[in-house]
Design a protein around this motif. Sequence first.
Motif, PDB file in Angstrom:
ATOM      1  N   UNK A   5     -27.859   4.808 -77.917  1.00  0.00           N
ATOM      2  CA  UNK A   5     -27.002   3.892 -77.172  1.00  0.00           C
ATOM      3  C   UNK A   5     -25.530   4.258 -77.345  1.00  0.00           C
ATOM      4  N   UNK A   6     -25.235   5.533 -77.157  1.00  0.00           N
ATOM      5  CA  UNK A   6     -23.857   6.021 -77.273  1.00  0.00           C
ATOM      6  C   UNK A   6     -23.556   6.911 -76.085  1.00  0.00           C
ATOM      7  N   UNK A   7     -22.287   7.126 -75.873  1.00  0.00           N
ATOM      8  CA  UNK A   7     -21.860   8.043 -74.826  1.00  0.00           C
ATOM      9  C   UNK A   7     -20.627   8.791 -75.296  1.00  0.00           C
ATOM     10  N   UNK A   8     -20.439   9.976 -74.766  1.00  0.00           N
ATOM     11  CA  UNK A   8     -19.261  10.776 -75.088  1.00  0.00           C
ATOM     12  C   UNK A   8     -18.099  10.339 -74.204  1.00  0.00           C
ATOM     13  N   UNK A   9     -16.955  10.080 -74.818  1.00  0.00           N
ATOM     14  CA  UNK A   9     -15.776   9.691 -74.046  1.00  0.00           C
ATOM     15  C   UNK A   9     -14.581  10.530 -74.451  1.00  0.00           C
ATOM     16  N   UNK A  10     -13.706  10.746 -73.515  1.00  0.00           N
ATOM     17  CA  UNK A  10     -12.442  11.417 -73.784  1.00  0.00           C
ATOM     18  C   UNK A  10     -11.392  10.337 -74.032  1.00  0.00           C
ATOM     19  N   UNK A  11     -10.777  10.364 -75.215  1.00  0.00           N
ATOM     20  CA  UNK A  11      -9.800   9.359 -75.610  1.00  0.00           C
ATOM     21  C   UNK A  11      -8.497  10.019 -76.029  1.00  0.00           C
ATOM     22  N   UNK A  12      -7.419   9.265 -75.949  1.00  0.00           N
ATOM     23  CA  UNK A  12      -6.115   9.766 -76.360  1.00  0.00           C
ATOM     24  C   UNK A  12      -5.949   9.627 -77.872  1.00  0.00           C
ATOM     25  N   UNK A  13      -5.333  10.616 -78.481  1.00  0.00           N
ATOM     26  CA  UNK A  13      -5.040  10.587 -79.910  1.00  0.00           C
ATOM     27  C   UNK A  13      -3.722  11.287 -80.159  1.00  0.00           C
ATOM     28  N   UNK A  14      -2.927  10.719 -81.051  1.00  0.00           N
ATOM     29  CA  UNK A  14      -1.652  11.333 -81.391  1.00  0.00           C
ATOM     30  C   UNK A  14      -0.509  10.338 -81.292  1.00  0.00           C
ATOM     31  N   UNK A  15       0.708  10.824 -81.517  1.00  0.00           N
ATOM     32  CA  UNK A  15       1.908   9.988 -81.512  1.00  0.00           C
ATOM     33  C   UNK A  15       2.378   9.807 -80.080  1.00  0.00           C
ATOM     34  N   UNK A  16       2.430   8.569 -79.639  1.00  0.00           N
ATOM     35  CA  UNK A  16       2.871   8.283 -78.282  1.00  0.00           C
ATOM     36  C   UNK A  16       4.327   8.726 -78.114  1.00  0.00           C
ATOM     37  N   UNK A  17       4.563   9.497 -77.045  1.00  0.00           N
ATOM     38  CA  UNK A  17       5.902  10.015 -76.801  1.00  0.00           C
ATOM     39  C   UNK A  17       6.189  11.316 -77.508  1.00  0.00           C
ATOM     40  N   UNK A  18       5.194  11.844 -78.221  1.00  0.00           N
ATOM     41  CA  UNK A  18       5.434  13.079 -78.955  1.00  0.00           C
ATOM     42  C   UNK A  18       4.294  14.073 -78.781  1.00  0.00           C
ATOM     43  N   UNK A  19       3.127  13.748 -79.285  1.00  0.00           N
ATOM     44  CA  UNK A  19       2.052  14.749 -79.300  1.00  0.00           C
ATOM     45  C   UNK A  19       0.703  14.099 -79.063  1.00  0.00           C
ATOM     46  N   UNK A  20       0.510  13.506 -77.900  1.00  0.00           N
ATOM     47  CA  UNK A  20      -0.777  12.905 -77.573  1.00  0.00           C
ATOM     48  C   UNK A  20      -1.688  13.944 -76.950  1.00  0.00           C
ATOM     49  N   UNK A  21      -2.925  13.997 -77.428  1.00  0.00           N
ATOM     50  CA  UNK A  21      -3.902  14.941 -76.896  1.00  0.00           C
ATOM     51  C   UNK A  21      -5.173  14.174 -76.565  1.00  0.00           C
ATOM     52  N   UNK A  22      -6.087  14.814 -75.869  1.00  0.00           N
ATOM     53  CA  UNK A  22      -7.371  14.210 -75.557  1.00  0.00           C
ATOM     54  C   UNK A  22      -8.417  14.694 -76.561  1.00  0.00           C
ATOM     55  N   UNK A  23      -9.195  13.753 -77.077  1.00  0.00           N
ATOM     56  CA  UNK A  23     -10.249  14.069 -78.030  1.00  0.00           C
ATOM     57  C   UNK A  23     -11.547  13.465 -77.514  1.00  0.00           C
ATOM     58  N   UNK A  24     -12.656  14.038 -77.938  1.00  0.00           N
ATOM     59  CA  UNK A  24     -13.968  13.523 -77.536  1.00  0.00           C
ATOM     60  C   UNK A  24     -14.552  12.724 -78.684  1.00  0.00           C
ATOM     61  N   UNK A  25     -14.980  11.511 -78.365  1.00  0.00           N
ATOM     62  CA  UNK A  25     -15.553  10.638 -79.369  1.00  0.00           C
ATOM     63  C   UNK A  25     -16.923  10.143 -78.904  1.00  0.00           C
ATOM     64  N   UNK A  26     -17.772   9.852 -79.886  1.00  0.00           N
ATOM     65  CA  UNK A  26     -19.088   9.255 -79.630  1.00  0.00           C
ATOM     66  C   UNK A  26     -18.915   7.739 -79.688  1.00  0.00           C
ATOM     67  N   UNK A  27     -18.964   7.108 -78.522  1.00  0.00           N
ATOM     68  CA  UNK A  27     -18.600   5.698 -78.391  1.00  0.00           C
ATOM     69  C   UNK A  27     -19.845   4.869 -78.067  1.00  0.00           C
ATOM     70  N   UNK A  28     -20.040   3.726 -78.743  1.00  0.00           N
ATOM     71  CA  UNK A  28     -21.177   2.865 -78.390  1.00  0.00           C
ATOM     72  C   UNK A  28     -21.100   2.409 -76.938  1.00  0.00           C
ATOM     73  N   UNK A  29     -22.236   2.392 -76.279  1.00  0.00           N
ATOM     74  CA  UNK A  29     -22.261   1.904 -74.904  1.00  0.00           C
ATOM     75  C   UNK A  29     -21.839   0.438 -74.862  1.00  0.00           C
ATOM     76  N   UNK A  30     -21.128   0.091 -73.809  1.00  0.00           N
ATOM     77  CA  UNK A  30     -20.648  -1.272 -73.657  1.00  0.00           C
ATOM     78  C   UNK A  30     -19.255  -1.493 -74.188  1.00  0.00           C
ATOM     79  N   UNK A  31     -18.685  -0.501 -74.883  1.00  0.00           N
ATOM     80  CA  UNK A  31     -17.311  -0.637 -75.347  1.00  0.00           C
ATOM     81  C   UNK A  31     -16.367  -0.674 -74.145  1.00  0.00           C
TER      82      UNK A  31
END
Length: 791
Positions: A5-31
């Motif tokens: 009951x999980x799905x792969x999602x692309x999420x933002x990670x890093x300092x806003x306004x400086x070095x934000x990148x996209x990361x892949x996380x295993x996220x519970x469905x329904x989040x």
Amino acid sequence: MSADAFEQRSLSAGIVGDAVKQVTRKVPQGEPPPWPANAELQVVGKDVPRMDALDKVTGRARYTFDVQLPGMLYARTLNSTLPHARIKSIDTSRAEKHPGVRAVHVLDRLLMAAELRDPGDEAREPYPIVRFTGQPIAAVAATSARAAEAALALIRVEYEPMPHVTEFEAAIDPGSPPVFPGPTEQQATAGGGGAAKGLPQKGNLRGPSKGGSRGEIERGFKEADVVVEGEYRTQVQTHTPLEPHGVVADWRDEELTIYASTQHVMSVRDEAAEIFKLPKEKIRAVSDYTGGGFGAKYGIGNYGTLAIHLSRKARAPVRLVLDRREEHVSVGNRPSTLQRLKIGAKRDGSLTAIELHSFGTGGVAAGAGVGMCHHSMYPCPNVSIEHYDVFTNAGPCAAFRGPGQTQGIFAFEQAIDAVAARLGIDPVAMRDKIDTRDADDVRARAAERRIGAEKIGWSRRRAPGSDAGPIKRGIGMAQSMWPYIVNSYTTCEIRIAGDGTVEAFCGTQDIGTGTRTVFAQVVAEELGLRAEDVRVHVGDSRFPPGPPSGGSRVTSSLTPAARNAAHAAARDIASRVAPLLKAPPDELIFKNGRIERRGDSTISVGFAEALRRAGIETLVHRADRRDDYEGYARKAGELNISPHAIGGVQFAEVCVDTQTGAVKVERIVAVHDCGRPINPKLVESQILGGVTQGVSYALYEDRRLDAATGVQLNANIDQYKIVGSRETPHIEVHLIELLGGQSSTDARGVAEPANVATAAAIANAFFNATGKRIYTLPMTPANVLAALRAE
């Protein structure tokens, strides 16, 4: 939840306004879908005023002391006048006959103290052994506080005095009187504390605990180009909240209601259930408002136990609120420490060895450690740690804002500065070199160091002791670190009535940090409302379980559950309103008090009107706090410890009068991260409080005991010096918005890291001003002059 009951999602990670990148996380469905940066949100990330501010300034807020119940009695405690003794007899007969007295109870079990591993090591006694002056013995409940006080004077206690030791270093001596006649254990409580099990104990020395040790220490020092050593001492600091500990216990019809000044209504309920053998559903703990809690306000304590016994005996509600002396003496403190620290490093600054021998005394309690900074703050292959608890005949320690870590960082960050000085490396550059623990955390702290250095004017910092004349100024810095903690058992409930009323429930509590406001902001953001449109209910054990207010874990635990519950409610409403707006539910958004079609605001309806037209009477949605998307480095009961941390850097500017020994902190620049700041103004307020408390610890606070009697000589708020408005420096707070892709809100706490680096930053500034190290806290004139005279 099932493993699939999980799905792969692309999420933002890093300092806003400086070095934000996209990361892949295993996220519970329904989040819920990830939020963008705060600048793109409507309510979250904004300086919403405290929702309870008006109640507090007008006096409508009800603290425990304000609770008034029909027929309520007033209780006072009888406390030991000796530091170590057997109680041969207690005669309460005269007190029981005193006018107005309704109940008397003698305590038969002492909480908060270590206990003998083998009870047979001590002869069985009818009453608990007295092990510190001020230990609670009994209590009286009467129709007035004056009657209760008068009755206390009628209780006769016959003591058999025993040898005692109250001084830290005297207790280490193998020939000192033992506080306990055999090895001890102490379990952790809701507020932390406790100690590793099964450690050896000889006399008053328990240990060593070697947690965090690794590698080969001798080889590490052989590989070092420089080695620095120092012996650091920190003092006992008492909690001294504005509102002292207190409860109103109301035991009627085999059900118990406890109104408590507490950091955790759930632990108040649970401890009472255990001690009084009641089902939890028969107990209700309530904390409408709490006037400060820094780690010692968990559970019911000895005072709560006495109040509950008295209420059961008198069949009436009983209020027991501690006076200032009891507050200082018997309900917990930050333990004192002696730390012998040795660090080896190569010429480029990289660490090769860290060796620590530390001793801490929590009086009659164990768990007086020095935190985790030595083995986890900076990478080092060879670490040797030996920590000993030292028992004394003094009141017990308790968790205190950054327990252990505050003492440890005072020594450790000074030693890191000393290494930098030996190598001729700038202290900021030194940390840029060695701070490589975690990629995202490293980038945040590097940014914090850069911002702080710029704001404080680090470039104008001169060589140590450069100022001519007796008045010398200096600038120093220190780094903060605290675990990012999540409480497993956190559930939020959202109830929405047909008239548009939104209520949010959680059995956490607001101890003055702004939890109500943060809770409302998260729910309002999801429902497109204003924060003031959400009625928040906290501070009641009959609400869904919530986190304790300690360890910087409330925001990280509460907000994802709150958002998830509100998101479920919003999608439920959208599915019912969709036919009215002739739009798919997934295209309906909640914004500015309305429900509208994404991209076409002409297709919309007001929130309350939508509920009415859809025929909605009541909606109820609950959500639990799910695990972080990357999981945890360690789990310990209800605590989940992230592989990431909460960081911060503090810079201090001080003025030292080398003739009088007076130190004045003139300015602090505090740069911190706490994930996504839900309410920047409240985060800033937390940091201002943490820094102020850190200045007070560094310069003033110091419990003083009379060695002959064990009496605390300054158990008040007059002689126990605390920083005041005149001594508080100018404090500048700068926040970093750090996304981690860890939860549906990415929020973390900030209470502990706001405090732990302050004393170390001031100490490093002292060195820059004078060219001398200050190894002993507090920085009183006597300690300062001794440091200036040292070779």
